[in-house]
Structures are given as C-alpha cells and as structure tokens.
Design a protein around this motif. Structure first.
Motif, PDB file in Angstrom:
ATOM      1  N   GLY A 466     116.241  94.747  74.476  1.00 12.74           N
ATOM      2  CA  GLY A 466     116.743  95.233  73.106  1.00 12.74           C
ATOM      3  C   GLY A 466     118.169  95.586  73.090  1.00 12.74           C
ATOM      4  O   GLY A 466     118.496  96.350  72.387  1.00 12.74           O
ATOM      5  N   GLN A 467     118.879  95.104  74.141  1.00  7.89           N
ATOM      6  CA  GLN A 467     120.378  95.698  74.134  1.00  7.89           C
ATOM      7  C   GLN A 467     121.532  94.693  73.785  1.00  7.89           C
ATOM      8  O   GLN A 467     122.538  94.572  74.681  1.00  7.89           O
ATOM      9  CB  GLN A 467     120.604  96.325  75.554  1.00  7.89           C
ATOM     10  N   ARG A 468     121.077  93.984  72.824  1.00  9.22           N
ATOM     11  CA  ARG A 468     121.989  92.866  72.297  1.00  9.22           C
ATOM     12  C   ARG A 468     123.469  93.363  71.947  1.00  9.22           C
ATOM     13  O   ARG A 468     123.491  94.479  71.526  1.00  9.22           O
ATOM     14  CB  ARG A 468     121.503  92.113  71.053  1.00  9.22           C
ATOM     15  N   HIS A 509     111.464  87.673  84.984  1.00 12.78           N
ATOM     16  CA  HIS A 509     111.178  88.911  84.637  1.00 12.78           C
ATOM     17  C   HIS A 509     109.745  89.316  84.587  1.00 12.78           C
ATOM     18  O   HIS A 509     108.994  88.734  83.664  1.00 12.78           O
ATOM     19  CB  HIS A 509     112.066  89.414  83.316  1.00 12.78           C
ATOM     20  N   GLN A 510     109.145  90.375  85.017  1.00 14.70           N
ATOM     21  CA  GLN A 510     107.978  90.676  84.894  1.00 14.70           C
ATOM     22  C   GLN A 510     107.539  91.272  83.776  1.00 14.70           C
ATOM     23  O   GLN A 510     106.577  90.623  82.859  1.00 14.70           O
ATOM     24  CB  GLN A 510     107.335  91.729  85.997  1.00 14.70           C
ATOM     25  N   GLU A 511     108.216  92.143  82.963  1.00 13.63           N
ATOM     26  CA  GLU A 511     107.697  92.826  81.758  1.00 13.63           C
ATOM     27  C   GLU A 511     109.293  92.896  80.868  1.00 13.63           C
ATOM     28  O   GLU A 511     110.013  93.735  81.308  1.00 13.63           O
ATOM     29  CB  GLU A 511     107.224  94.066  81.871  1.00 13.63           C
ATOM     30  N   LEU A 512     109.212  92.449  79.626  1.00 13.58           N
ATOM     31  CA  LEU A 512     110.284  92.420  78.986  1.00 13.58           C
ATOM     32  C   LEU A 512     109.833  92.977  77.438  1.00 13.58           C
ATOM     33  O   LEU A 512     108.962  92.221  76.824  1.00 13.58           O
ATOM     34  CB  LEU A 512     111.354  91.481  78.781  1.00 13.58           C
ATOM     35  N   PRO A 513     110.345  94.226  77.028  1.00 16.27           N
ATOM     36  CA  PRO A 513     109.699  94.667  75.707  1.00 16.27           C
ATOM     37  C   PRO A 513     110.029  93.539  74.360  1.00 16.27           C
ATOM     38  O   PRO A 513     109.140  93.815  73.514  1.00 16.27           O
ATOM     39  CB  PRO A 513     110.596  95.855  75.459  1.00 16.27           C
ATOM     40  N   TYR A 514     110.948  92.881  74.495  1.00 14.95           N
ATOM     41  CA  TYR A 514     111.212  91.995  73.422  1.00 14.95           C
ATOM     42  C   TYR A 514     111.381  90.705  73.974  1.00 14.95           C
ATOM     43  O   TYR A 514     112.217  89.838  73.502  1.00 14.95           O
ATOM     44  CB  TYR A 514     112.809  92.263  72.941  1.00 14.95           C
ATOM     45  N   ALA A 515     110.136  90.313  74.721  1.00 16.36           N
ATOM     46  CA  ALA A 515     110.026  88.980  75.176  1.00 16.36           C
ATOM     47  C   ALA A 515     109.862  87.946  74.015  1.00 16.36           C
ATOM     48  O   ALA A 515     110.158  86.660  74.146  1.00 16.36           O
ATOM     49  CB  ALA A 515     108.931  88.851  76.219  1.00 16.36           C
ATOM     50  N   GLU A 516     109.100  88.396  73.000  1.00 15.89           N
ATOM     51  CA  GLU A 516     108.806  87.255  72.065  1.00 15.89           C
ATOM     52  C   GLU A 516     110.138  86.773  71.350  1.00 15.89           C
ATOM     53  O   GLU A 516     110.941  87.451  70.820  1.00 15.89           O
ATOM     54  CB  GLU A 516     107.851  87.946  70.947  1.00 15.89           C
TER      55      GLU A 516
END
Length: 688
Positions: A466-468, A509-516
C-alpha cells in the motif's frame, strides 16, 4: 521616470556548497516576484553567489511605481438619492473618499448605475518599497537548516555579517537579519580582508574581482574548468570533470587556483572506481587519465588562495589524501579475504523493508524471477539465479559501506576475484542500469534478467503493502524503477509480456496486504509511465493516448506502436483518417450491442460503399502479415491509402439507411474499417 541599478548583497559565514545554487536562485526569484507584485519596472535580474555571499543585481530599476487611476464604487444611484437629495449612504461614501457628494461621478455597469470616485494615485518610491521586498525574499529562502549566533534571536543558514543595499550610488535604508544596510562589502577572506566601499551598484563585480573574488557563479565555474584542463595538459593527461563535482568545488572557493598533486603508484592496485570515489567524496579532487584511459597517480585540487608557495599547498593535499587512499586499499584487501558468496548469510540481518523482509528474502524472490526471464530471452538460467543470489552481497562489504555509490561495481570486482562466471560478475554491476534517463541498459542477458527481476520485485512489493508513490513522495524510486523496466525491455528488444512478469513477481511474495488487483494496478502504473518515456523520445501525448487505448501489455510492442503512430500522425492523410475514425467511433457507440464487422457484398448498393469495401479487403490482405510481424509503420502506410475511399463514402453514402439490413451492413463496413486501425491504435484519439 528615472531608472538605475539596484544591488543587494548578504554577507555570511561559509554556506554549505550544495545549497548555494538553490539559495542564490531563490533570492533572485523572490526579488523578481516582489518587484513584479509592486509593479516596478526593471531590466535583468542577475544572481551572484560565493561561499560567503548571496547577491542580486537588478538593472534599469525604475525609481518609483507607475501612477495609476484608482476607481471606487459606492452605493447604487437609486439608493444614493431620495427626492433629489443625497442619502446618508451617499454622504458616507463621499466622506470615505475625502470629497463632497457633488464631486462623485456616475459609473455605468451592466447591473445599473452607481455612485463612484476616481483618483490619481501616486506611485510609491522604489527605495521605500525595497526593504520590504528584500526582507520577504530573504525570509522565503529555502534554508536547509537554520542556526542562531551570538545572543541574537535571528536565524539563518549561517551567521550573517554584512548587508549591502545600493540603488545607484545611494544606500537604501533597510534592515534584515539584524543588519543595517550599507555600501560596504568584503573581498577575499585572506587576500583582501579590508572593507570595500562600493561607490555605485554597477561597480559590484569589478570591485570584488579586484579584491580576489569571482562573484559570478558561471564565470567561476568556467575559470575552474579552464584551469583544470590546463593543468591536465601540462601533465599530458586527460582531466575528468564531473559536472556535479565542478558545481560543488565552485561552491567552496571565491578565487580558484588549480594545482596538481600526486599519490603513490602502489594505490593503483586498488580498483580505480574506489580511488576516484575517495578523491571526489572526501577531498573534492578531479582525477586524471592517461592516453589509454587508465587512472594516473595524480589529482587536481582547486585551492581558494593564490599561494606564494603552491608546493606547500600541494604537499598538504598529498598528505591528506594518502590515508584516505590507504583506507580504500585496506577495505579492498579486507573484503577480498572472504568470498562474496560467504556474505549471503549476512543479508538476512539487513532489512529491505519491514513488511517485505530482508535483503536475503529479496534475493530469493529475485532469483526465481530472474531465472524465468533468462529462460524467456535465451539467457543462462543458472547464471541468472546465481547473479541474483550474489547481487546484494557487496552491500555488506567494508568498501560499499564506506562508499555506497560503489554498489554493484565492487560486487563485480569481488565476484571476478572469487572466480565466478564472467557474465554473473558483470550482471551484478548491470543490475543498477539504467540509473537515469539516457543511461545505458545492461548488455548481458544475465544482467538484463537480474535488472528486471530486482525492479519487478520492488514494484510489486511496495505496491502490495500500500505504499504507491504520490505526486511528491516516492521513497523507493518506483517511477525510476518502472521506467527502467520499460527501457530494458524496449531498448533490449525483449518481447516479454509485462502482465506475465508481474504475476510471477507478485507470486514470490508470501503475504501482501493489498494483493487483490495488485498486478493490474502495477501494470497500469507502469504503462502510464510510457507517457513520460515517450515525451523523452519526442512522442506526442495524443500518440501515447491512441496506443494506450489498446490492450497492449508488451512494452516492446507498445513502443513500436508509438513510433508507428507518431510517424503516421505526420502524414498528410492522418488528420482526415483520424477524423473519420472519430466519426465511426461515435456512430458505432450509439448502436445497441456490438456491431459485427462481417460485410454482406450483396447489400452494397452504392458505388462509394462498394469501393470502400474493396479497398478494405485489399488492405486486409496486405496488412495482416505485417501486423503479425509487428511492422506497424508499414501497415499504417498502407492504411493511409484509405483516405480517398473513406472520404467519398461519407460524402455520398447515408449510413443510417431506412432499410434496416442495408443500415446494419453499412455499420459493419464501418466496424471493419475501425477494426483495421485498432490493430495498431485508436487513431481517433489523434483528434484530441
């Protein structure tokens, strides 16, 4: 109206060399803005600066503001008089203007008639306005960090010691930073320390040059350049003048004197980049190359004094640089005692980004992506994987910890020393290419794979947490990373699908909060960068929009379309065909559902529509193989021949015929015309 030269000079302790240009330019801009806001006519506004002064000289500055007519509007006429007598509103307005009611005038407007008053306002004297203008300009300077001095509460970048403000030969009475303005400046700290009284603002540059100060930044820089080149010629060497270093050195001296010194040849066993970094970063020296382009054991320093014993100045510089180079040699020797691969474990303790893990995690992710890319571009998969594993290892070496700008370069040296494959070693340096606009791209397939993988990992990772980047903040340089990927794919002629690469990179990447929706978001962001990329290549915004309207996800293909459409846009037929496509687009958009491009020849009744159908069929046969080979320019050259049958069709044929079958057939004809151009771009957007 009379005019004269204005001079303001703020004398200070030595300013940070990296801040001088910004402060100087801002000072001039602030004064120019203040003069324009005050409507004071003037000529050139020239900025001057040295380590000890910021100055601005304004030529042909008018001695006063222009007189102007001021108009005030009072109450409406209907409210100003009652039964022929002035009302309290009229009398109050007259009093505020300092006149009687019978001295007021009538102002006619589109909303009625009003009482009004006009007066001639005298312009203020420039010398009265200048103190406020200067004070405001100084207050707005982009000072990196303020400081106080003595018991004063005044703050500035460095302690301020004198203030000159002259309008012609007259001192402008003013106060700034706790200083009273006068006509006394100061020359070189050592050569001419006595105060210098300026008789006139025009005398500034000449008076200072006579006091061993070159106040003009451009002249001072060129003086340094000339002296460095002259010194190099004496040594039968080539001086390497880095422009950033030149600017920095210029910010350290008021009277430059170039001198040549030397160092022990044994230091040349250390990689040249290490010695050069040490000389530039620590001592601000210019290095010399021999006829073969090899580093010479010499340097050129620029002193701020014309010494009677220059050999002593040289000896002092040689004494200072010796331990610096010895440190570099020590770092190099120490680092080579451990193979680069032994440092892989050390990357586990270096955080790349808190939510994205360590450099070891990044290396692992990049290795998978680099290996995949290498396989796609006829590279060596094993070499790409190995290069990714070693890519960041030099970041934990002594040399790179001391000189961060050597990252990648030292990795190449150490990998070569360890006996790693030559292409693997080269790729470790190439991973950072291109560094800036116009920079070279990696030349090896392994380097290309690694450079792409590293950037794709960063892009998907940072977007995924989320750091666009915003309009002003881009701490991970994602714009540069995106444009770097585009440059490598385009200039390296790598016909890879960006969506496919992003899907692979994101999956690491194993886990990304904004993967969707991550891949589509990053893909859109990167393709949008083609606008800036195209601008650098001289491609218009309309051309970019025309290509961007198509679902193209291969950057190389995107770039070829841009070049083809840009060339097409310069053709005589382009405007007419773009307008026709715009018209077609509007007609088809109003139809319910999709319009099939299948044309029934039996329903073609008019000569013009028959001619267009025949032209489209002929073009289709010619351009289909060209589209398959991405020869878009050649295809558009052929499609340009459709201008005449298209114009004739619209002149003579009613598309929306009463016969429904005929109408649908004509719509199909237009759809087939549109489909041909859409194979390249939506050229209707060239109309914008």
């Amino acid at each position: 109206m009379a005019a004269d030269t204005f001079l303001v000079e703020l004398g200070v302790e030595e300013l940070p060399p990296g801040a001088i240009d910004a402060l100087s330019d801002a000072f001039a801009s602030g004064l120019r803005r203040g003069l324009e806001e005050a409507e004071i006519a003037h000529g050139d506004v020239r900025a001057y600066a040295t380590p000890r002064r910021l100055a601005v000289q304004v030529t042909e500055l008018a001695d006063k503001q222009p007189d102007r007519e001021v108009e005030r509007r009072g109450p409406a006429l209907a409210a100003a008089f009652k039964d022929g007598q002035p009302t309290k509103a009229a009398e109050g307005f007259a009093r505020s203007c300092g006149v009687s009611v019978d001295q007021l005038i009538h102002l006619e407007t589109d909303k009625g008639t009003w009482l009004g008053y006009r007066e001639q306002q005298q312009g203020e004297a420039t010398t009265v306005l200048l103190p406020g203008i200067v004070e405001k300009a100084i207050a707005a300077l982009p000072v990196p960090k303020n400081m106080r001095w003595g018991a004063s509460r005044v703050e500035f970048s460095r302690p301020a010691h004198w203030l000159v403000m002259l309008y012609g030969d007259r001192v402008v009475e003013a106060r700034a930073l706790g200083l009273e303005a006068g006509r006394t400046t100061r020359g070189h700290r050592f050569h001419a320390p006595a105060p210098i009284a300026l008789a006139h603002a025009d005398d500034y540059l000449a008076a200072l040059e006579g006091a061993w100060v070159l106040a003009d930044r451009d002249i001072r820089r060129e003086r340094i350049r000339e002296q460095v080149l002259a010194e190099a010629e004496v040594q039968e060497a080539q001086a390497v003048i880095d422009e950033e270093l030149l600017i920095e050195v210029s910010g350290l001296v008021e009277w430059p004197v170039a001198l040549t010194g030397g160092f022990d040849e044994r230091f040349l066993e250390v990689p040249a980049e290490c010695l050069i970094s040490s000389m530039k970063a620590n001592q601000k020296y210019f290095h010399l190359l021999d006829a073969e382009g090899r580093l010479k054991p010499q340097f050129i320093t620029v002193a701020n004094i014309d010494s009677e014993s220059p050999e002593l100045v040289i000896q002092g510089n040689e004494k200072v640089i010796r331990p610096r180079l010895a440190d570099a040699a020590f770092f190099y020797d120490t680092d080579r005692q451990r193979p680069l691969a032994d440092r892989i474990g050390g990357l586990s303790s270096v955080v790349f980004q808190q939510k994205l893990g360590t450099l070891a995690d990044k290396a692992h992710r990049s290795a998978a992506v680099a290996a995949f890319i290498a396989g796609k571009i006829d590279g060596d998969v094993a070499h790409a994987r190995r290069a990714a594993e070693l890519a960041k290892c030099d970041l934990v070496t002594e040399m790179v910890l001391e000189f961060p700008e050597l990252q990648g370069i030292m990795g190449r040296y150490y990998a070569t020393h360890d006996g790693e494959n030559a292409e693997v070693a080269q790729a470790i340096e190439e991973q950072y290419l291109p560094r800036f606009a116009g920079d070279a791209i990696p030349q090896t397939r392994t380097g290309q794979a690694l450079a792409l993988a590293d950037r794709l990992d960063t892009l998907t990772g940072i977007f995924g947490i989320g750091q666009r980047p915003t309009g002003t903040k881009d701490p991970f340089a994602l714009r540069r990373a995106a444009i770097g990927v585009l440059n490598i794919l385009v200039k390296g002629e790598l016909n890879l699908d960006l969506r496919e690469l992003l899907e692979l990179a994101a999956a690491q990447h194993q886990e990304l909060p904004y993967a969707e929706g991550l891949v589509e978001e990053v893909l859109t962001y990167m393709l949008d960068r083609f606008r800036a990329w195209g601008h650098d290549e001289g491609i218009g915004a309309e051309t970019y929009l025309a290509v961007r309207a198509r679902p193209v996800t291969k950057p190389l293909d995107f770039a070829r379309r841009l070049e083809a459409v840009q060339a097409f846009a310069r053709r005589e037929e382009a405007a007419a065909l773009a307008a026709a496509n715009k018209r077609v687009s509007n007609i088809l958009a109003k139809q319910d559902g999709e319009v099939s491009p299948n044309v029934d020849g039996a329903l073609l009744r008019e000569d013009a529509e028959q001619a267009l159908a025949e032209a489209l069929a002929a073009c289709q046969d010619k351009v289909s193989p060209l589209f398959a080979e991405a020869r878009y320019s050649d295809a558009l050259d052929i499609l340009a021949g459709l201008r005449e049958p298209v114009d004739t069709f619209f002149d003579r044929v009613m598309v929306m015929a009463e016969d429904e079958a005929v109408k649908r057939n004509r719509l199909a004809l237009l759809a087939s015309l549109q489909a041909l151009f859409l194979e390249v771009a939506d050229i209707a957007l060239l109309q914008q």
